[in-house]
Scaffold this motif. Structure first.
Motif, PDB file in Angstrom:
ATOM      1  N   TYR A 166      59.674 -31.613  26.161  1.00 34.95           N
ATOM      2  CA  TYR A 166      58.329 -32.007  26.203  1.00 34.95           C
ATOM      3  C   TYR A 166      58.014 -33.134  25.555  1.00 34.95           C
ATOM      4  CZ  TYR A 166      57.882 -26.950  26.992  1.00 34.95           C
ATOM      5  OH  TYR A 166      58.043 -25.653  27.564  1.00 34.95           O
TER       6      TYR A 166
ATOM      7  N   ILE B 123      54.653 -36.145  24.978  1.00 38.74           N
ATOM      8  CA  ILE B 123      53.235 -36.506  25.150  1.00 38.74           C
ATOM      9  C   ILE B 123      52.828 -38.019  24.710  1.00 38.74           C
ATOM     10  CG2 ILE B 123      50.650 -36.231  24.750  1.00 38.74           C
ATOM     11  CD1 ILE B 123      51.387 -33.137  24.322  1.00 38.74           C
TER      12      ILE B 123
ATOM     13  N   LYS C  98      49.076 -43.891  27.781  1.00 40.90           N
ATOM     14  CA  LYS C  98      49.434 -44.631  28.863  1.00 40.90           C
ATOM     15  C   LYS C  98      49.810 -46.126  28.284  1.00 40.90           C
ATOM     16  CE  LYS C  98      44.591 -46.143  29.598  1.00 40.90           C
ATOM     17  NZ  LYS C  98      43.415 -46.067  30.862  1.00 40.90           N
TER      18      LYS C  98
ATOM     19  N   ASN D 202      55.867 -33.068  40.803  1.00 37.06           N
ATOM     20  CA  ASN D 202      54.252 -33.449  40.466  1.00 37.06           C
ATOM     21  C   ASN D 202      53.929 -31.699  40.621  1.00 37.06           C
ATOM     22  OD1 ASN D 202      54.219 -36.169  39.999  1.00 37.06           O
ATOM     23  ND2 ASN D 202      54.257 -36.233  42.505  1.00 37.06           N
ATOM     24  N   LEU D 203      52.729 -31.484  39.827  1.00 33.47           N
ATOM     25  CA  LEU D 203      51.981 -30.181  39.638  1.00 33.47           C
ATOM     26  C   LEU D 203      51.717 -29.753  41.226  1.00 33.47           C
ATOM     27  CD1 LEU D 203      51.128 -28.010  37.702  1.00 33.47           C
ATOM     28  CD2 LEU D 203      48.865 -29.130  37.701  1.00 33.47           C
TER      29      LEU D 203
ATOM     30  N   LEU E 294      48.957 -42.788  34.066  1.00 32.69           N
ATOM     31  CA  LEU E 294      48.395 -41.557  33.884  1.00 32.69           C
ATOM     32  C   LEU E 294      49.204 -40.817  35.050  1.00 32.69           C
ATOM     33  CD1 LEU E 294      44.760 -42.101  33.504  1.00 32.69           C
ATOM     34  CD2 LEU E 294      46.499 -41.265  31.903  1.00 32.69           C
TER      35      LEU E 294
ATOM     36  N   SER F 287      52.567 -38.260  34.904  1.00 32.23           N
ATOM     37  CA  SER F 287      52.629 -37.121  34.165  1.00 32.23           C
ATOM     38  C   SER F 287      53.222 -36.237  35.487  1.00 32.23           C
ATOM     39  CB  SER F 287      51.078 -36.346  34.101  1.00 32.23           C
ATOM     40  OG  SER F 287      50.394 -37.354  33.057  1.00 32.23           O
TER      41      SER F 287
ATOM     42  N   ARG G  80      58.941 -32.140  30.555  1.00 32.22           N
ATOM     43  CA  ARG G  80      57.498 -32.258  30.970  1.00 32.22           C
ATOM     44  C   ARG G  80      56.847 -33.276  30.319  1.00 32.22           C
ATOM     45  NH1 ARG G  80      54.001 -28.968  33.568  1.00 32.22           N
ATOM     46  NH2 ARG G  80      55.793 -27.339  33.439  1.00 32.22           N
ATOM     47  N   LEU G  81      56.260 -34.462  31.089  1.00 27.41           N
ATOM     48  CA  LEU G  81      55.754 -35.504  30.546  1.00 27.41           C
ATOM     49  C   LEU G  81      54.307 -35.524  30.775  1.00 27.41           C
ATOM     50  CD1 LEU G  81      55.780 -38.528  29.484  1.00 27.41           C
ATOM     51  CD2 LEU G  81      56.183 -39.207  31.626  1.00 27.41           C
ATOM     52  N   THR G  82      53.483 -35.974  29.844  1.00 23.79           N
ATOM     53  CA  THR G  82      52.066 -35.706  29.788  1.00 23.79           C
ATOM     54  C   THR G  82      51.562 -37.253  29.321  1.00 23.79           C
ATOM     55  OG1 THR G  82      51.827 -33.389  29.374  1.00 23.79           O
ATOM     56  CG2 THR G  82      49.740 -34.824  28.975  1.00 23.79           C
TER      57      THR G  82
ATOM     58  N   LEU H 194      48.597 -39.599  28.449  1.00 21.79           N
ATOM     59  CA  LEU H 194      46.969 -39.510  28.283  1.00 21.79           C
ATOM     60  C   LEU H 194      46.337 -40.977  28.450  1.00 21.79           C
ATOM     61  CD1 LEU H 194      47.179 -37.138  24.849  1.00 21.79           C
ATOM     62  CD2 LEU H 194      46.746 -36.727  27.459  1.00 21.79           C
TER      63      LEU H 194
END
Lengths: 112, 115
Positions: B10, B12, B15, B38-39, B84, B87, B111-113, B115
């Protein structure tokens, strides 16, 4: 270019019931076809694959799939679903360039 | 036999920051892939390596993404700067040979988030 359609985003079945997940592909030549399963937080695991020969393919965990060229389909089936089968299932088509194109996936929910 | 290893699991970031993902394929596997998932979608190929050569990078956004596979073993995928829309889950896969019917083995993904 090849493409894969999985018409069902979600499917819910009762434990012990039979299951069929649909997959339709578009590809100009004889396709290589795959079904993968993805559990939350896990990578994709191969269930089965088809590239020639018998059109009914047996895989792991009791799954099977049937290739129907006339319908451009490769549907996944299981005669009796277990709660542990709840996951997301992806159909994919591969080409001679070793590229896999995946469908959007079908989320399977199993109710007890 | 160890599977495909990816790290971190993971990440986080803000940007515009850089980020890197690492993949170690199954020992002896010459072909390595990076996918982005992608989700709510299936994985999409970003780049494929045969040994240390990138043989298919047509889907890699080259203005911000780069990848390398030095010595034909492990690989790094980098994004700089992240946006952004980056993600997603980044999956690495490997295959023993170039035969199309051979199985691709996938790692657990990063998993990249953003923000």
């Amino acid at each position: 270019a090849q493409s894969v359609t999985q018409p069902d985003i979600h499917i819910t079945v009762s434990e012990g019931a039979s299951l069929e997940l649909r997959c339709n592909y578009s590809y100009g030549a004889t396709p290589y076809l795959f079904w993968y399963v993805q559990s939350p937080g896990q990578g994709l695991q191969l269930l089965l694959k088809y590239f020639s020969g018998d059109t009914l393919v047996q895989g792991i965990k009791g799954f099977e799939a049937e290739f129907k060229r006339s319908q451009s389909s490769f549907n996944l089936r299981k005669p009796s679903v277990h709660w542990s089968d709840a996951a997301e299932y992806f159909c994919a088509v591969g080409d001679y360039g070793n590229k896999l194109v995946f469908g959007a996936g079908t989320i399977l929910r199993v109710k007890s | 036999e160890a599977g495909v290893v990816q790290s971190p699991r993971y990440k986080i970031i803000e940007k515009k920051q850089p980020v890197a993902f690492w993949c170690n394929p199954i020992s002896g596997h010459n072909t390595l892939y990076w996918y982005r998932q992608n989700l709510g979608q299936g994985p999409e190929l970003l780049i494929r390596y045969e040994n240390e050569e990138a043989v298919d990078d047509s889907q890699l956004p080259k203005d911000r993404f780069s990848a390398e596979r030095l010595k034909g073993v492990d690989s790094t995928l980098k994004i700089q700067p992240a946006e952004l829309g980056d993600s997603a889950v980044y999956l690495c896969a490997s295959r023993g040979s170039g035969v199309p019917t051979d199985t691709q083995y996938f790692g657990p993904g990063t998993r990249l988030t953003v923000l």
